[in-house]
Write a protein that holds these residues in place. Structure first.
Motif: not given
Length: 341
Positions: A155-173
């Motif tokens: 429940x958040x608002x994200x306005x930006x110049x690149x990825x709103x959310x970036x999920x990189x290596x080593x991430x789970x769940x």
């Protein structure tokens, strides 16, 4: 309660939070952000300093409040004339090796680079925050996550110049729910596998999110020549408002260093679901499944897709595929006939 208002100390100095009411006894609530905290400009940031507000190895941290943390990015953005110039800029908030972390309510604006960076963390909840930075700013990810598990973004608002959310290596769940993204580059898995590296991401679930005027919406991006996997990922109940590239698997990502060379190894992509997409696409190719020619994508599911052209577009939208395998419902719009078992 710590309450700091005004600009950060000059010449890259530090605030002593004890002077502002912090107790640190594990009982007193001293983690609220009130008023406005403004970073020093680039000239006064401190030579060799790579971070601004950093929390390392803090368990049970609660950062809340209705204040604004301003990264004063305008003094940095102009220096990013090429990709290598961008990486010396500090993120606004960095959490490293923090477990049972909660961030809520705050606004984070004008980041020199990332707004929030999460690395080596477990059990994190980010909710009801606002991230606001002009869409022309380079490499200003909203929330950047790496080597972390059990992350909830809600429940958040994200306005930006690149990825709103970036999920990189080593991430789970990783669970993302009810996020409004745009402008920005969408919610991205990756990039993974750069410089023949191994990338691993699994169990990422994005539900009930809205993309408005974004460069991409649901995207998975990997480099040729990498290894590892991106698997068990779902995007569900997604609303699009003139978003470019609404559904995009890009296994030929090379970040402007093209032409991208086709190599024999690649990050394996499997068990990916796109379910319940509605709204408008600003590009003709609304569904792009560009998988590695040597490895391919398996277990791709598209269901309840109803993406139409933006009102000002005269052309019909369509789908494209390279070596993608899975199923697509007959009622999907656009049709994805290239998906084969």
């Amino acid at each position: 309660m710590v309450m700091v208002e005004g600009r950060s100390p000059p010449n890259g100095g530090n605030f002593n939070v004890v002077d502002f009411g912090a107790v640190g006894d594990g009982v007193t609530d001293d983690s609220e952000v009130s008023g406005k905290i403004i970073a020093p400009d680039r000239e006064n940031f401190g030579s060799g300093t790579k971070f601004w507000l950093t929390f390392t190895s803090v368990n049970g941290l609660i950062l809340s409040g209705d204040g604004d943390v301003d990264g004063y990015g305008s003094s940095w953005w102009g220096s990013c004339n090429k990709e290598s110039d961008c990486f010396g800029r500090p993120p606004v908030l960095t959490f490293n090796s923090c477990n049972n972390l909660q961030v809520s309510g705050v606004s984070i604006t004008n980041a020199p680079r990332n707004h929030i960076s999460i690395t080596n963390c477990a059990t994190v909840t980010i909710s009801n925050i606002k991230i606001i930075t002009p869409d022309t700013t380079p490499n200003t990810d909203g929330i950047d996550i790496a080597q972390s598990t059990r992350i909830q973004i809600q429940h958040s608002d994200i306005q930006t110049g690149d990825d709103c959310i970036a999920i990189n290596t080593g991430c789970s769940y990783i669970n993302v729910t009810g996020v409004n993204c745009g402008p920005g580059h969408g919610i991205s898995i990756g990039s993974l596998g750069e410089n023949q590296s191994e990338g691993t991401v699994e169990e990422v679930h994005v539900v009930g999110c809205t993309f408005t005027g974004t460069q991409n919406a649901a995207r998975i991006k990997t480099w040729q020549g990498g290894s590892g996997y991106a698997r068990k990922i779902s995007f569900e109940d997604i609303t699009l408002h003139e978003s470019m590239n609404p559904i995009f698997i890009d296994q030929y990502y090379c970040e402007g260093r093209g032409p991208c060379k086709n190599q024999t190894s690649a990050v394996a992509i499997s068990d990916i679901s796109f379910i319940g997409f509605t709204g408008t696409s600003a590009t003709e190719a609304a569904v792009q499944l560009d998988c590695s020619e040597s490895v391919g994508c398996t277990g791709i599911l598209l269901d309840r897709i109803n993406i139409t052209a933006s009102p000002n577009k005269k052309t019909e939208i369509y789908s494209t595929c390279i070596n993608a395998h899975g199923t697509s419902s007959d009622s999907n719009l656009p049709a994805v006939p290239c998906l084969l078992p």
